[in-house]
Design a protein around this motif. Structure first.
Motif, PDB file in Angstrom:
ATOM      1  N   GLN A 205       0.852  -1.189   0.000  1.00 23.72           N
ATOM      2  CA  GLN A 205       0.000   0.000   0.000  1.00 23.72           C
ATOM      3  C   GLN A 205       0.886   1.237   0.000  1.00 23.72           C
ATOM      4  N   VAL A 206       0.785   2.022  -1.067  1.00 29.78           N
ATOM      5  CA  VAL A 206       1.645   3.191  -1.204  1.00 29.78           C
ATOM      6  C   VAL A 206       0.987   4.464  -0.680  1.00 29.78           C
ATOM      7  N   LEU A 207      -0.351   4.484  -0.626  1.00 31.36           N
ATOM      8  CA  LEU A 207      -1.080   5.636  -0.083  1.00 31.36           C
ATOM      9  C   LEU A 207      -2.147   5.162   0.886  1.00 31.36           C
ATOM     10  N   ASN A 208      -2.103   5.684   2.126  1.00 38.43           N
ATOM     11  CA  ASN A 208      -3.165   5.373   3.074  1.00 38.43           C
ATOM     12  C   ASN A 208      -4.182   6.521   3.089  1.00 38.43           C
ATOM     13  N   LYS A 209      -5.200   6.399   3.907  1.00 41.28           N
ATOM     14  CA  LYS A 209      -6.267   7.407   3.921  1.00 41.28           C
ATOM     15  C   LYS A 209      -5.749   8.787   4.319  1.00 41.28           C
TER      16      LYS A 209
ATOM     17  N   ALA B  53      -5.496   3.320  -0.573  1.00 41.94           N
ATOM     18  CA  ALA B  53      -6.614   3.098   0.346  1.00 41.94           C
ATOM     19  C   ALA B  53      -7.895   3.671  -0.246  1.00 41.94           C
ATOM     20  N   GLY B  54      -8.946   2.856  -0.217  1.00 38.31           N
ATOM     21  CA  GLY B  54     -10.235   3.330  -0.707  1.00 38.31           C
ATOM     22  C   GLY B  54     -10.496   3.077  -2.173  1.00 38.31           C
TER      23      GLY B  54
ATOM     24  N   ILE C  33     -13.549   8.267  -4.327  1.00 40.36           N
ATOM     25  CA  ILE C  33     -12.649   7.688  -3.337  1.00 40.36           C
ATOM     26  C   ILE C  33     -12.962   8.259  -1.966  1.00 40.36           C
ATOM     27  N   GLU C  34     -13.330   7.391  -1.044  1.00 31.39           N
ATOM     28  CA  GLU C  34     -13.631   7.829   0.317  1.00 31.39           C
ATOM     29  C   GLU C  34     -12.372   8.413   0.960  1.00 31.39           C
ATOM     30  N   GLY C  35     -12.509   9.590   1.548  1.00 32.05           N
ATOM     31  CA  GLY C  35     -11.397  10.240   2.219  1.00 32.05           C
ATOM     32  C   GLY C  35     -10.586  11.163   1.335  1.00 32.05           C
TER      33      GLY C  35
ATOM     34  N   VAL D 261     -11.855  10.349  -8.264  1.00 27.78           N
ATOM     35  CA  VAL D 261     -12.372   9.004  -8.500  1.00 27.78           C
ATOM     36  C   VAL D 261     -11.220   8.020  -8.630  1.00 27.78           C
ATOM     37  N   GLY D 262     -11.534   6.761  -8.380  1.00 24.93           N
ATOM     38  CA  GLY D 262     -10.514   5.720  -8.418  1.00 24.93           C
ATOM     39  C   GLY D 262     -10.770   4.695  -9.504  1.00 24.93           C
ATOM     40  N   ILE D 263      -9.670   4.079  -9.955  1.00 29.14           N
ATOM     41  CA  ILE D 263      -9.726   2.990 -10.925  1.00 29.14           C
ATOM     42  C   ILE D 263      -8.906   1.842 -10.351  1.00 29.14           C
TER      43      ILE D 263
END
Length: 304
Positions: free
Chosen positions: A208-212, A236-237, A247-249, A255-257
């Motif tokens: 995991q390279v990015l957390n919330k 994250a998310g 993307i939450e947070g 938006v995420g893909i």
């Protein structure tokens, strides 16, 4: 009797990827022959053995695929194979080391699609940070984004020196502008993504390279894409099936893909390119630029 469709698969590694062998068979090749431990110096002789043994008609049913794990070496091997052919003995060529070319193409094409759909813009002029940017997918994703007009930074968890070395080497090889940025600790990562419009997570599976909390500082973020399908998610998310999901947070509108959404486009891209090699009326030379064009077509079909 019709001559069989043959694909010769060269890799500098100890073995050819079973994934690529399966893809080649499913695309229509009847004989798929892997060659391991193939260095750049061996390409000329192998290519000429491939073309001169079948005659002008047989070469239309013959292809060469280049694998491995090194995105730059694969490009050099592809160029060497192309240089080694003599008309009319010309066969189709394709390079896709560790799936990096088709994966990067799918990733950037998906990002482009979401940028247009969600924000009405393209990559041109946007700031793109590639986390895990020194690996094969990260390097080629960075090159494609730069070719599309983005300002690209390749990040490395090994610090600024490793990042700048990879950026310089890759930029020089492919004629684009890339910059290095440190991803050596959380503070460095947060600094790098603070004003990023697009984040591409290309780190190793399960990392995991990015957390919330990291996402909270990315105040300009529009799209984040992650190729990691192994828990935990790379960003994250961003779930593996997400395809334009908020993307939450993260900031509003980001938006995420996820990896499987990208993987679906990657699979179709590789399949169509291999079919083009196998069934095309004219020989093709297929690298990441051609993969990107095909991935763009697939994304456009999806959004129509």
């Amino acid at each position: 009797m019709d001559r069989p469709y043959i694909l010769h698969m060269f890799t500098p590694g100890k073995q050819m990827s079973p994934f690529d062998i399966n893809m080649a068979a499913d695309a229509g090749y009847q004989l798929v022959v892997p060659y391991a431990d193939v260095g750049l110096d061996a390409i000329r002789n192998l290519t000429q053995d491939t073309i001169f043994s079948r005659g002008p008609k047989g070469v239309s049913r013959t292809g060469i695929f280049i694998g491995g794990r090194d995105a730059l070496l694969a490009a050099d091997m592809l160029a060497r194979a192309q240089e080694s052919m003599v008309k009319p003995f010309i066969v189709s060529l394709m390079a896709d080391p560790s799936g990096a070319y088709t994966t990067a193409a799918a990733m950037v094409a998906c990002v482009e699609g979401q940028l247009m759909q969600q924000h009405g813009c393209k990559l041109d002029g946007l700031r793109v940070v590639v986390l895990g940017g020194t690996g094969p997918v990260g390097r080629i994703a960075g090159v494609l984004a730069a070719m599309a007009g983005a300002q690209v930074q390749l990040s490395s968890r090994n610090g600024i020196d490793a990042a700048e070395e990879a950026a310089h080497e890759t930029a020089q090889r492919f004629g684009v502008t890339l910059h290095g940025v440190s991803g050596g600790d959380r503070a460095a990562i947060r600094t790098s993504v603070a004003d990023a419009d697009v984040i591409l997570a290309c780190a190793a599976a399960g990392v995991q390279v990015l957390n919330k909390d990291d996402l909270g500082v990315a105040t300009a973020l529009r799209v984040a894409a992650d190729v990691n399908a192994v828990p935990p998610e790379g960003i994250a998310g961003v779930g593996v099936m997400d395809d334009g999901k908020p993307i939450e947070g993260a900031r509003e509108g980001a938006v995420g893909i996820g990896a499987l959404a990208i993987g679906n486009v990657k699979y179709q891209t590789q399949h169509r390119l291999l079919v083009q090699m196998c069934q095309g009326e004219k020989p093709s030379v297929l690298s990441f630029a051609e993969a990107f064009a095909k991935a763009r077509e697939i994304v456009a079909e999806k959004h129509d």
